[in-house]
Design a protein around this motif. Structure first.
Motif, PDB file in Angstrom:
ATOM      1  N   MET A  10       0.839  -1.188   0.000  1.00  0.00           N
ATOM      2  CA  MET A  10       0.000   0.000   0.000  1.00  0.00           C
ATOM      3  C   MET A  10       0.870   1.232   0.000  1.00  0.00           C
ATOM      4  O   MET A  10       2.012   1.219   0.471  1.00  0.00           O
ATOM      5  CB  MET A  10      -0.907  -0.015   1.222  1.00  0.00           C
ATOM      6  CG  MET A  10      -1.990  -1.065   1.121  1.00  0.00           C
ATOM      7  SD  MET A  10      -2.798  -1.276   2.690  1.00  0.00           S
ATOM      8  CE  MET A  10      -3.893   0.114   2.713  1.00  0.00           C
ATOM      9  N   LYS A  11       0.295   2.288  -0.488  1.00  0.00           N
ATOM     10  CA  LYS A  11       1.059   3.534  -0.467  1.00  0.00           C
ATOM     11  C   LYS A  11       1.149   4.043   0.960  1.00  0.00           C
ATOM     12  O   LYS A  11       0.250   3.842   1.777  1.00  0.00           O
ATOM     13  CB  LYS A  11       0.381   4.566  -1.366  1.00  0.00           C
ATOM     14  CG  LYS A  11       0.319   4.082  -2.799  1.00  0.00           C
ATOM     15  CD  LYS A  11       0.324   5.205  -3.779  1.00  0.00           C
ATOM     16  CE  LYS A  11       0.578   4.629  -5.168  1.00  0.00           C
ATOM     17  NZ  LYS A  11       0.467   5.611  -6.214  1.00  0.00           N
ATOM     18  N   LEU A  12       2.237   4.731   1.220  1.00  0.00           N
ATOM     19  CA  LEU A  12       2.457   5.208   2.585  1.00  0.00           C
ATOM     20  C   LEU A  12       1.424   6.243   3.001  1.00  0.00           C
ATOM     21  O   LEU A  12       1.139   6.407   4.187  1.00  0.00           O
ATOM     22  CB  LEU A  12       3.866   5.782   2.710  1.00  0.00           C
ATOM     23  CG  LEU A  12       4.940   4.703   2.803  1.00  0.00           C
ATOM     24  CD1 LEU A  12       6.305   5.318   2.804  1.00  0.00           C
ATOM     25  CD2 LEU A  12       4.722   3.865   4.060  1.00  0.00           C
ATOM     26  N   SER A  13       0.878   6.940   2.017  1.00  0.00           N
ATOM     27  CA  SER A  13      -0.141   7.933   2.358  1.00  0.00           C
ATOM     28  C   SER A  13      -1.375   7.251   2.960  1.00  0.00           C
ATOM     29  O   SER A  13      -2.208   7.913   3.571  1.00  0.00           O
ATOM     30  CB  SER A  13      -0.511   8.746   1.131  1.00  0.00           C
ATOM     31  OG  SER A  13      -0.735   7.889   0.038  1.00  0.00           O
TER      32      SER A  13
ATOM     33  N   HIS B  61       5.878   5.513  -4.001  1.00  0.00           N
ATOM     34  CA  HIS B  61       5.194   5.937  -2.780  1.00  0.00           C
ATOM     35  C   HIS B  61       4.950   4.780  -1.814  1.00  0.00           C
ATOM     36  O   HIS B  61       4.002   4.801  -1.044  1.00  0.00           O
ATOM     37  CB  HIS B  61       3.842   6.627  -3.101  1.00  0.00           C
ATOM     38  CG  HIS B  61       4.026   7.989  -3.647  1.00  0.00           C
ATOM     39  ND1 HIS B  61       3.117   8.998  -3.475  1.00  0.00           N
ATOM     40  CD2 HIS B  61       5.031   8.531  -4.374  1.00  0.00           C
ATOM     41  CE1 HIS B  61       3.556  10.097  -4.078  1.00  0.00           C
ATOM     42  NE2 HIS B  61       4.709   9.825  -4.631  1.00  0.00           N
ATOM     43  N   VAL B  62       5.788   3.779  -1.849  1.00  0.00           N
ATOM     44  CA  VAL B  62       5.639   2.702  -0.872  1.00  0.00           C
ATOM     45  C   VAL B  62       6.720   2.796   0.201  1.00  0.00           C
ATOM     46  O   VAL B  62       6.653   2.109   1.199  1.00  0.00           O
ATOM     47  CB  VAL B  62       5.699   1.299  -1.543  1.00  0.00           C
ATOM     48  CG1 VAL B  62       4.543   1.131  -2.503  1.00  0.00           C
ATOM     49  CG2 VAL B  62       7.028   1.079  -2.231  1.00  0.00           C
TER      50      VAL B  62
ATOM     51  N   LEU C  72       4.202  14.196   4.786  1.00  0.00           N
ATOM     52  CA  LEU C  72       3.309  13.338   5.568  1.00  0.00           C
ATOM     53  C   LEU C  72       3.632  13.486   7.054  1.00  0.00           C
ATOM     54  O   LEU C  72       4.801  13.594   7.448  1.00  0.00           O
ATOM     55  CB  LEU C  72       3.474  11.874   5.148  1.00  0.00           C
ATOM     56  CG  LEU C  72       3.100  11.546   3.707  1.00  0.00           C
ATOM     57  CD1 LEU C  72       3.302  10.067   3.431  1.00  0.00           C
ATOM     58  CD2 LEU C  72       1.670  11.946   3.418  1.00  0.00           C
ATOM     59  N   GLY C  73       2.567  13.492   7.812  1.00  0.00           N
ATOM     60  CA  GLY C  73       2.775  13.516   9.258  1.00  0.00           C
ATOM     61  C   GLY C  73       2.898  12.100   9.777  1.00  0.00           C
ATOM     62  O   GLY C  73       2.010  11.271   9.558  1.00  0.00           O
TER      63      GLY C  73
ATOM     64  N   MET D  22       9.390  10.542  -0.387  1.00  0.00           N
ATOM     65  CA  MET D  22       8.956   9.192  -0.739  1.00  0.00           C
ATOM     66  C   MET D  22       9.591   8.787  -2.056  1.00  0.00           C
ATOM     67  O   MET D  22       9.946   9.629  -2.881  1.00  0.00           O
ATOM     68  CB  MET D  22       7.431   9.145  -0.867  1.00  0.00           C
ATOM     69  CG  MET D  22       6.721   9.056   0.470  1.00  0.00           C
ATOM     70  SD  MET D  22       4.984   8.750   0.231  1.00  0.00           S
ATOM     71  CE  MET D  22       4.419  10.379  -0.188  1.00  0.00           C
TER      72      MET D  22
ATOM     73  N   ALA E 118       6.183   0.078   3.314  1.00  0.00           N
ATOM     74  CA  ALA E 118       4.875  -0.568   3.431  1.00  0.00           C
ATOM     75  C   ALA E 118       5.039  -2.073   3.321  1.00  0.00           C
ATOM     76  O   ALA E 118       5.807  -2.568   2.492  1.00  0.00           O
ATOM     77  CB  ALA E 118       3.947  -0.072   2.321  1.00  0.00           C
TER      78      ALA E 118
ATOM     79  N   PRO F  31       2.965   9.693  12.745  1.00  0.00           N
ATOM     80  CA  PRO F  31       2.630   9.683  14.173  1.00  0.00           C
ATOM     81  C   PRO F  31       3.617   8.831  14.969  1.00  0.00           C
ATOM     82  O   PRO F  31       4.272   7.931  14.420  1.00  0.00           O
ATOM     83  CB  PRO F  31       1.238   9.055  14.185  1.00  0.00           C
ATOM     84  CG  PRO F  31       1.191   8.212  12.963  1.00  0.00           C
ATOM     85  CD  PRO F  31       2.087   8.820  11.947  1.00  0.00           C
TER      86      PRO F  31
ATOM     87  N   PHE G  33      -1.049   5.122   5.280  1.00  0.00           N
ATOM     88  CA  PHE G  33      -0.729   4.974   6.700  1.00  0.00           C
ATOM     89  C   PHE G  33      -0.539   6.327   7.389  1.00  0.00           C
ATOM     90  O   PHE G  33      -0.963   6.533   8.503  1.00  0.00           O
ATOM     91  CB  PHE G  33       0.541   4.142   6.869  1.00  0.00           C
ATOM     92  CG  PHE G  33       0.458   2.797   6.211  1.00  0.00           C
ATOM     93  CD1 PHE G  33      -0.289   1.775   6.801  1.00  0.00           C
ATOM     94  CD2 PHE G  33       1.114   2.544   5.019  1.00  0.00           C
ATOM     95  CE1 PHE G  33      -0.352   0.529   6.198  1.00  0.00           C
ATOM     96  CE2 PHE G  33       1.046   1.302   4.419  1.00  0.00           C
ATOM     97  CZ  PHE G  33       0.304   0.289   5.004  1.00  0.00           C
ATOM     98  N   PHE G  34       0.153   7.186   6.655  1.00  0.00           N
ATOM     99  CA  PHE G  34       0.480   8.485   7.252  1.00  0.00           C
ATOM    100  C   PHE G  34      -0.367   9.546   6.604  1.00  0.00           C
ATOM    101  O   PHE G  34      -0.424   9.649   5.374  1.00  0.00           O
ATOM    102  CB  PHE G  34       1.965   8.803   7.066  1.00  0.00           C
ATOM    103  CG  PHE G  34       2.875   7.723   7.575  1.00  0.00           C
ATOM    104  CD1 PHE G  34       2.646   7.134   8.818  1.00  0.00           C
ATOM    105  CD2 PHE G  34       3.958   7.290   6.831  1.00  0.00           C
ATOM    106  CE1 PHE G  34       3.493   6.136   9.285  1.00  0.00           C
ATOM    107  CE2 PHE G  34       4.803   6.305   7.305  1.00  0.00           C
ATOM    108  CZ  PHE G  34       4.573   5.713   8.539  1.00  0.00           C
ATOM    109  N   LYS G  35      -0.981  10.360   7.430  1.00  0.00           N
ATOM    110  CA  LYS G  35      -1.810  11.428   6.888  1.00  0.00           C
ATOM    111  C   LYS G  35      -0.926  12.581   6.458  1.00  0.00           C
ATOM    112  O   LYS G  35       0.170  12.791   7.004  1.00  0.00           O
ATOM    113  CB  LYS G  35      -2.818  11.878   7.942  1.00  0.00           C
ATOM    114  CG  LYS G  35      -3.789  10.773   8.325  1.00  0.00           C
ATOM    115  CD  LYS G  35      -4.796  10.582   7.201  1.00  0.00           C
ATOM    116  CE  LYS G  35      -5.535   9.262   7.355  1.00  0.00           C
ATOM    117  NZ  LYS G  35      -4.842   8.112   6.770  1.00  0.00           N
TER     118      LYS G  35
END
Lengths: 431, 259
Positions: free
Chosen positions: A422-425, B44-45, B126-127, B40, B252, B129, A427-429
């Protein structure tokens, strides 16, 4: 029904029916399929009113100088030329199947087939044309100076007619032959006459000749065959639709390349045809008697006028010129055609000429504008292409730079199968 | 105005070296706390996040926030000119066109200076957490590198399975399968070879080996590497640096059956 040996020679022809006459060349057996004849019969359509003494003779074609067969009937003094009607489509095999009805006069002709689909039509022919080379040959180099020509007798002229096979002289000497008289009459029509006692002496007169030719032409013009009408009159004067040219509010029809193409046989140079043009229009003023019809005959024609500006007069002029060109190019010796054309009154075809020049001008303009249109479009497209190419080039260059600035690792990662990742976006907002 | 001086160029060189194989262009975000980077890869992974804190530099000065858009390949080329032990100084104006790099070889009194053209890069940020990971594995960075390299021979992906007993890296491919298991191990004399596993619950995840081998290019940065895993979140691979600076990679996991 007469049988005609198709192959030349003084045939034993006496065609008294319009019906077809065939020659039986080979004897046929009743029971076996006859061998193909080496000299197959040919099919002729002969005039009704010829006498039994009519002959097919070979004479020199006045136009082309090659031996050509003519049907001559001494008793009526009429000449016929043969026109070969070939099937329009040569790829389709055709042949004649002949059978004859029972006739009391003649034995029934055996039914047969003829492989060649050709049909020979005997059509009336003005013997004047036969005389023309002899008449005008002598003076062909001296420029149509009537004064310099000699007065000669009919016999002198007849002697000048090429007579290699002696067919001509034979025909002249047949009993009851009216040929000489006919020839004399035709001769007289184009010559100045001087009588010296019993002898009549003739001197060819070019203006008379052109008058006669012109009258023939105008007669022909009255009734052009549809194919010629279509090709040389309608098409020649027709104006193509000019939707393209917007800046010419009254778009006069650009003529198709008429002026010179109007008839393929047309030998006339444009200037020459210009000079002929006078005869018809100004016929009233022209002293020539022969130019009978022009203005009057033109009137009824306008129904054919193309929607544009070609006036009825113009159309009939075009017809006349087409006919004239046809006659000049198929019956007159080449040198004479020019002479005739140049001896025509100079204003005959002015109206037509004016029309045609106007049209040709417009047509070139139209063509030019169309070209501009095309070129313009092309140019626009070229510019577009240029722009696109430019862009492409730029993109390629950028890509190149990019590639050069891409590390090996990045390139290799591009090949990694990331399916299931999955794309990291996800997971991360986004911050 | 940015001015940041590193005692050894090696740190920066290695970091850029590792990042440049993951991303092509990226922004170095400079502010008074240090120099940060987040980018990224094209697919984007994977994500790389670098933080060089102000403490890592001496001195460090940054009056305003400055984004230095850099093509990393170009930066690598320039950095090649720097010796390992050269001091490296990064300088930039407030609205810079170029990044100025100065390499000083103190031993030879040699100073080289380069200006690298900058570019405008639109980058989404990207934030990330703070995550409580189910498993955190600390291990020698060289060991991790070796494992990924070895398993690349078997397959394109590796399953990392963390249990109480240890961590197992296994791959199954066309030619067969292979696995490496590391147990907890804390040698007193060689702290660099420590293998530590903090586990709240067992976890097993599969990752693309190619990405992991790429991450391992950061190995010179640190003797130890930290792998943090939780089910259904990206793996974090962290190379910790002195003073709280770090270079982190996120990847990912592969979900679903492998091909």
């Amino acid at each position: 029904m007469a049988r005609t040996r198709s192959k030349g020679g003084p045939a034993s022809t006496s065609a008294d029916k319009t019906a077809s006459t065939t020659a039986k060349a080979a004897s046929t057996s009743t029971y076996t399929l006859p061998a193909e004849s080496t000299n197959p019969p040919k099919l002729f359509v002969l005039p009704k009113n010829t006498s039994s003494s009519a002959r097919i003779i070979t004479l020199e074609n006045p136009r082309y100088g090659n031996p050509t067969r003519y049907l001559v009937c001494p008793e009526t003094g009429s000449f016929y030329e043969f026109t070969k009607a070939a099937p329009p489509n040569k790829s389709t095999p055709r042949s004649w199947l002949l059978s004859s009805e029972k006739s009391e006069k003649e034995p029934a002709l055996e039914s047969q087939t003829i492989q060649s689909p050709d049909l020979y039509l005997a059509t009336p022919y003005d013997p004047l044309f036969l005389l023309l080379p002899a008449l005008f040959k002598s003076s062909s180099n001296s420029k149509s100076d009537n004064q310099q020509r000699q007065y000669l007798s009919l016999d002198d002229y007849l002697d000048l007619i090429p007579n290699t096979d002696r067919h001509f002289s034979e025909i002249l000497t047949l009993p009851n032959s009216r040929i000489e008289k006919v020839l004399e009459a035709r001769l007289a029509s184009v010559c100045d006459l001087v009588e010296m006692g019993d002898d009549k002496m003739y001197r060819p007169n070019e203006s008379k000749l052109s008058t006669i030719i012109l009258s023939k032409a105008s007669k022909m013009a009255e009734n052009l065959p549809p194919s010629m009408e279509e090709k040389f009159i309608k098409k020649a004067l027709e104006a193509p639709v000019m939707g393209v040219v917007k800046d010419q509010p009254p778009p006069p029809p650009p003529p198709p390349p008429t002026t010179s193409t109007s008839s393929p046989e047309e030998t006339a140079s444009p200037s020459a045809s210009e000079s002929q043009s006078t005869v018809t229009t100004s016929s009233g003023t022209t002293p020539s008697t022969a130019v009978t019809t022009p203005a009057t005959e033109e009137a009824p024609e306008p129904a054919f006028a193309p929607a544009i500006t070609a006036s009825p007069a113009t159309i009939s002029l075009q017809r006349l010129r087409t006919s004239l060109n046809f006659i000049l190019s198929s019956y007159l010796p080449p040198f004479l055609s020019k002479t005739v054309l140049s001896s025509l009154p100079s204003e005959t075809f002015t109206e037509l000429e004016e029309y045609l020049t106007k049209l040709s001008k417009l047509r070139t303009e139209a063509a030019a504008s169309r070209n501009i249109d095309i070129n313009g479009g092309k140019r626009a497209r070229d510019e577009d292409d240029d722009e696109r190419l430019e862009k492409k080039r730029k993109m390629e260059q950028e890509e190149k730079v990019k590639k050069a600035n891409t590390s090996r690792g990045v390139k290799q990662l591009a090949k990694v199968n990331t399916a299931g990742m999955m794309k990291l976006s996800a997971f991360f907002k986004k911050a | 105005m940015l001015e940041a001086r590193l005692d050894t160029a090696n740190l920066f060189k290695s970091a850029v070296d590792a990042i440049k194989d993951l991303v092509q262009d990226c922004n170095f975000d400079c502010n008074d706390s240090g120099i940060a980077l987040q980018a990224m890869d094209n697919s984007h992974v994977a994500l790389v996040s670098m933080m060089l804190k102000a403490e890592a530099f001496s001195p460090f000065r940054c009056d305003r926030n400055i984004a230095l858009g850099v093509n990393l390949t170009s930066l690598t080329k320039v950095l090649r000119a720097a010796g390992r032990d050269d001091t490296l100084t990064l300088k930039a104006e407030d609205a810079p066109d170029v990044l100025n790099l100065v390499f000083e070889a103190t031993a030879q009194d040699r100073i080289s200076e380069y200006d690298l053209k900058l570019m405008d890069i639109d980058q989404e940020h990207l934030g990330i957490p703070d995550t409580e990971y189910a498993a955190t594995i600390s291990m020698p960075s060289a060991e991790f590198k070796r494992i990924t390299t070895d398993l690349m021979a078997m397959s394109e992906s590796v399953t990392i399975e963390a249990t109480k007993d240890g961590v197992k890296f296994s791959s199954t491919g066309d030619i067969g399968n292979g696995s490496i298991t590391l147990r907890q191990h804390t040698p007193v004399d060689k702290p660099n070879e420590t293998v530590e596993i903090e586990l709240s619950e067992p976890v097993a995840l599969t990752f693309s080996l190619k990405y992991l081998t790429n991450f391992c290019k950061a190995q010179p940065l640190s003797n130890q590497v930290k792998l943090c895993l939780s089910a259904e979140v990206p793996l974090m691979v962290e190379y910790g640096l002195e003073g709280g600076s770090y270079l982190r990679f996120y990847l990912a996991p592969k979900i679903g059956d492998e091909e």
